[in-house]
Scaffold this motif. Structure first.
Motif, PDB file in Angstrom:
ATOM      1  N   LYS A 127       0.831  -1.157   0.488  1.00 50.99           N
ATOM      2  CA  LYS A 127       0.175   0.129  -0.122  1.00 50.99           C
ATOM      3  C   LYS A 127       0.720   1.528  -0.369  1.00 50.99           C
ATOM      4  CE  LYS A 127      -2.754  -1.878   2.982  1.00 50.99           C
ATOM      5  NZ  LYS A 127      -3.379  -2.246   4.279  1.00 50.99           N
ATOM      6  N   TYR A 128       1.946   1.464   0.718  1.00 48.31           N
ATOM      7  CA  TYR A 128       2.563   2.427   1.115  1.00 48.31           C
ATOM      8  C   TYR A 128       3.625   3.203  -0.205  1.00 48.31           C
ATOM      9  CZ  TYR A 128       5.755   6.260   2.992  1.00 48.31           C
ATOM     10  OH  TYR A 128       6.528   7.399   3.311  1.00 48.31           O
ATOM     11  N   GLN A 129       4.010   1.785  -0.864  1.00 47.49           N
ATOM     12  CA  GLN A 129       4.482   2.015  -2.181  1.00 47.49           C
ATOM     13  C   GLN A 129       3.795   2.941  -3.259  1.00 47.49           C
ATOM     14  OE1 GLN A 129       5.403   0.230  -0.298  1.00 47.49           O
ATOM     15  NE2 GLN A 129       7.731  -0.998  -0.299  1.00 47.49           N
ATOM     16  N   ILE A 187       0.721   3.770  -2.424  1.00 47.44           N
ATOM     17  CA  ILE A 187       0.091   5.267  -2.764  1.00 47.44           C
ATOM     18  C   ILE A 187       1.467   6.601  -3.067  1.00 47.44           C
ATOM     19  CG2 ILE A 187      -0.283   7.099  -0.982  1.00 47.44           C
ATOM     20  CD1 ILE A 187      -1.481   5.051   0.750  1.00 47.44           C
ATOM     21  N   ARG A 211       1.069   9.586  -6.635  1.00 49.09           N
ATOM     22  CA  ARG A 211       1.205  11.063  -6.158  1.00 49.09           C
ATOM     23  C   ARG A 211       2.186  11.107  -7.673  1.00 49.09           C
ATOM     24  NH1 ARG A 211       0.371  11.044  -0.318  1.00 49.09           N
ATOM     25  NH2 ARG A 211      -1.551  10.831  -0.434  1.00 49.09           N
ATOM     26  N   ALA A 245      -4.839  11.326  -4.419  1.00 47.50           N
ATOM     27  CA  ALA A 245      -4.388   9.902  -3.675  1.00 47.50           C
ATOM     28  C   ALA A 245      -4.734   9.673  -2.537  1.00 47.50           C
ATOM     29  CB  ALA A 245      -3.436   9.218  -4.643  1.00 47.50           C
ATOM     30  N   TYR A 246      -6.068   9.315  -2.319  1.00 44.05           N
ATOM     31  CA  TYR A 246      -6.101   9.520  -0.528  1.00 44.05           C
ATOM     32  C   TYR A 246      -5.968   8.112  -0.182  1.00 44.05           C
ATOM     33  CZ  TYR A 246      -6.319  14.684  -0.188  1.00 44.05           C
ATOM     34  OH  TYR A 246      -7.104  16.101  -0.070  1.00 44.05           O
ATOM     35  N   PRO A 247      -5.299   7.403   0.888  1.00 47.48           N
ATOM     36  CA  PRO A 247      -5.811   6.270   1.391  1.00 47.48           C
ATOM     37  C   PRO A 247      -7.302   5.906   1.953  1.00 47.48           C
ATOM     38  CG  PRO A 247      -4.174   7.309   3.741  1.00 47.48           C
ATOM     39  CD  PRO A 247      -4.529   8.315   1.357  1.00 47.48           C
ATOM     40  N   PHE A 248      -7.456   5.073   1.024  1.00 45.72           N
ATOM     41  CA  PHE A 248      -9.029   4.069   1.997  1.00 45.72           C
ATOM     42  C   PHE A 248      -8.911   3.226   2.342  1.00 45.72           C
ATOM     43  CE2 PHE A 248     -12.854   7.267   1.876  1.00 45.72           C
ATOM     44  CZ  PHE A 248     -12.203   8.666   1.875  1.00 45.72           C
ATOM     45  N   GLY A 249      -8.911   3.097   3.396  1.00 50.07           N
ATOM     46  CA  GLY A 249      -9.125   1.240   3.989  1.00 50.07           C
ATOM     47  C   GLY A 249      -8.165   0.947   3.294  1.00 50.07           C
ATOM     48  N   ASP A 250      -8.221  -0.635   2.953  1.00 55.19           N
ATOM     49  CA  ASP A 250      -7.796  -1.845   2.172  1.00 55.19           C
ATOM     50  C   ASP A 250      -7.580  -0.641   0.682  1.00 55.19           C
ATOM     51  OD1 ASP A 250      -9.898  -1.942   0.687  1.00 55.19           O
ATOM     52  OD2 ASP A 250     -10.239  -3.900   1.056  1.00 55.19           O
ATOM     53  N   GLU A 264     -17.002  11.088   3.004  1.00 52.20           N
ATOM     54  CA  GLU A 264     -15.620  11.254   2.900  1.00 52.20           C
ATOM     55  C   GLU A 264     -14.681  12.091   2.828  1.00 52.20           C
ATOM     56  OE1 GLU A 264     -14.073   8.601   6.524  1.00 52.20           O
ATOM     57  OE2 GLU A 264     -12.334   9.736   6.655  1.00 52.20           O
TER      58      GLU A 264
END
Lengths: 305, 244
Positions: free
Chosen positions: A237-239, A241, A245, A253-258, A295
């Motif tokens: 996930k981190y890579q 995001i 970007r 680009a925003y994290p949303f759960g999985d 959200e």
């Protein structure tokens, strides 16, 4: 059919020193509505509710509640408002029963007289009626505080963050109880920092830094999301995001759960995206168009500011 | 990701005749984001106190960061970080003073604290806030700083207790990105929350009810097993059996 207006706020402002807690707030609440104020800590929700419940004076603007002016009509108004502050105002060394009797007496009524109104809620805690309020669990305190706020049969119920810090089961039960109060024609004003609870309300106002970003039915607020929204998943996930970007076509680009919720500059992406992500070491990517939630819309409105 | 940093086998904790933790067994791996969920009173706090070396198990095997919770709680404390929503930083100290204090508590050398402070302030783009009192910072900045301070000593595990309560949606996402970045560096993140959408950010999630772990899987695995659309539905089915 014309519905009665229960709250009418016109250009309210309130400052504390240099902090502008509320800026030019206007909205109306109709009879029988569950109206939610959704926003983070420090957005101004509590200040607004204190003004509506006649506990604080606005610097500017006017609020009419149940046809009475909040400043001039406060004595009459207080008899008809039930208020549950963020920190439940229960007497911890009084028992469940004593708290309820106390609130009934203060408002010149008895528990017996309005028992039907609280029966659904109070029945959950009645087995513990001899227990001091301080020894109740969070969920039970919440039910007792709600019973106390309702015992004088108010026309308007004002609940300041009633579900904060309460587990998901108690929260779900709480919303069920509020919906049942509709049949008694009680108007409910409620605040919460949790966006997902917006869907439980008839209408909501999104509030941030003392300003209302949007007021509408929750479905219409989400429909107001102006772009195509994509849900992108990958095991790393981190890579994912950080790589997204860097992709030139990505707008947000925003994290949303999985997954990561992504908008593209022109609402489209091309085949180069997968290759780009793979070159960054992100594989197993799944992309699907998705519907915006409250959200997502809140984020979009915050960015526009 | 096979190195275990938490290994719990048949953990029991009793207070008198009350069984707060009833034979818990689970493992948590290096670099994993592990969600620890449960209703009020399910026994989460008791378990976290044991995992962080603050309380001893009644029986069972508990190994955290390679140390035994029965015999080596002080070693455990040195190898973990902790942050909660209610209390994290001293309001009447500056940003730098707080960092210095926590670094000192964890026995870090002054030069190392200075280096990490500089690095931390740069990474958060906080340089201008170094000499500001914590009390004067907005909630979102405080939360991000508190998290950075909790991992200042590069612990093996960081425990986060409802870390994002009440923050705005943008800050919340920045916070989760910090969690992802930390996990990607190999630090295990152990999170409790009442808010089920947060659970969806975790690699794996456990759900406790009445002292027992009733479910443990990836969010997707749990939703599939319970045929539910969200973790919230799964949670309600587990914690309120019979009503759904």
């Amino acid at each position: 059919m014309t519905t009665k207006t229960i709250i009418s706020a016109d250009r309210l402002s309130k400052s504390f020193g240099a902090v502008k807690a509320l800026q030019d707030i206007s909205f109306e609440v109709a009879e029988g509505e569950i109206f939610g104020f959704i926003g983070p800590d420090g957005a101004g929700k509590t200040t607004l509710f204190r003004i509506i419940t006649t506990l604080m004076l606005p610097d500017e603007g006017k609020v009419t509640v149940l046809g009475l002016d909040c400043v001039k009509g406060f004595r009459e108004l207080r008899k008809n408002i039930g208020y549950m502050p963020g920190r439940f105002s229960l007497y911890m060394d009084l028992t469940v029963e004593e708290n309820l009797n106390f609130y009934a007496t203060v408002f010149g009524t008895t528990v017996k007289e309005n028992y039907d109104l609280i029966a659904d809620i109070y029945s959950h805690i009645e087995p513990f009626r001899k227990r001091p309020a301080g020894k109740l669990s969070g969920g039970m305190k919440q039910k007792l505080a709600l019973s106390c706020a309702l015992i004088h049969k108010p026309a308007l119920l004002v609940l300041d963050e009633p579900t904060t810090g309460v587990d998901a089961v108690s929260r779900a039960e709480f919303w069920e109880m509020l919906k049942k109060l509709r049949k008694h024609n009680i108007t409910i004003l409620v605040s919460t920092p949790y966006m997902d609870e917006a869907m439980q309300c008839d209408r909501v106002a999104l509030i941030q830094e003392g300003k209302i970003l949007s007021v509408d039915q929750p479905g219409k607020i989400t429909a107001g999301f102006s772009r195509k929204l994509f849900s992108i998943k990958a095991p790393e996930k981190y890579q994912l995001i950080t790589a997204l970007r860097e992709f030139p076509l990505v707008n947000t680009a925003y994290p949303f759960g999985d997954s990561v919720h992504v908008t593209f500059r022109d609402d489209v992406y091309d085949d180069s995206l997968i290759g780009f992500l793979e070159a960054k070491g992100v594989s197993g990517v799944i992309i699907a168009e998705t519907r915006a939630g409250i959200e997502d819309r809140f984020l979009e409105l915050m960015e526009k500011k | 990701m096979n190195e275990k940093v938490i290994s719990v086998h048949n953990l029991v904790k009793k207070f008198g005749s009350f069984v707060a933790n009833d034979h818990l067994s689970f493992d948590v791996y290096k670099g994993e984001i592990f969600g620890f969920l449960g209703a009020n009173g399910a026994g989460k706090t008791t378990a976290i106190r044991i995992l962080s070396g603050l309380s001893r198990p009644t029986s069972g095997e508990v190994i955290v960061a390679g140390y035994d919770a029965h015999k080596q709680p002080e070693q455990i404390k040195k190898n973990i970080g902790y942050m909660c929503q209610k209390f994290s930083l001293y309001e009447d100290l500056t940003v730098k003073e707080n960092i210095m204090l926590y670094g000192g508590i964890y026995g870090m050398k002054k030069q190392l604290i200075r280096d990490r402070t500089k690095n931390l302030l740069e990474r958060l783009r906080f340089e201008e806030y170094g000499d500001r009192l914590i009390a004067s910072l907005p909630l979102g900045l405080k939360q991000k700083l508190a998290f950075s301070v909790a991992v200042l000593h590069e612990p093996k595990i960081v425990f986060l207790d409802e870390p994002t309560g009440g923050v705005d949606p943008i800050t919340r996402r920045q916070f989760w990105e910090m969690i992802y970045e930390t996990a990607a560096r190999g630090i295990t993140v152990f999170v409790t929350t009442h808010y089920m959408d947060e659970a969806e950010y975790c690699d794996r999630v456990s759900i406790m009810n009445e002292g027992k772990i009733e479910a443990l899987d990836t969010p997707a695995g749990l939703k599939q097993k319970y045929q539910a659309g969200s973790i919230e539905e799964v949670f309600i089915r587990i914690a309120r059996p019979g009503k759904n």
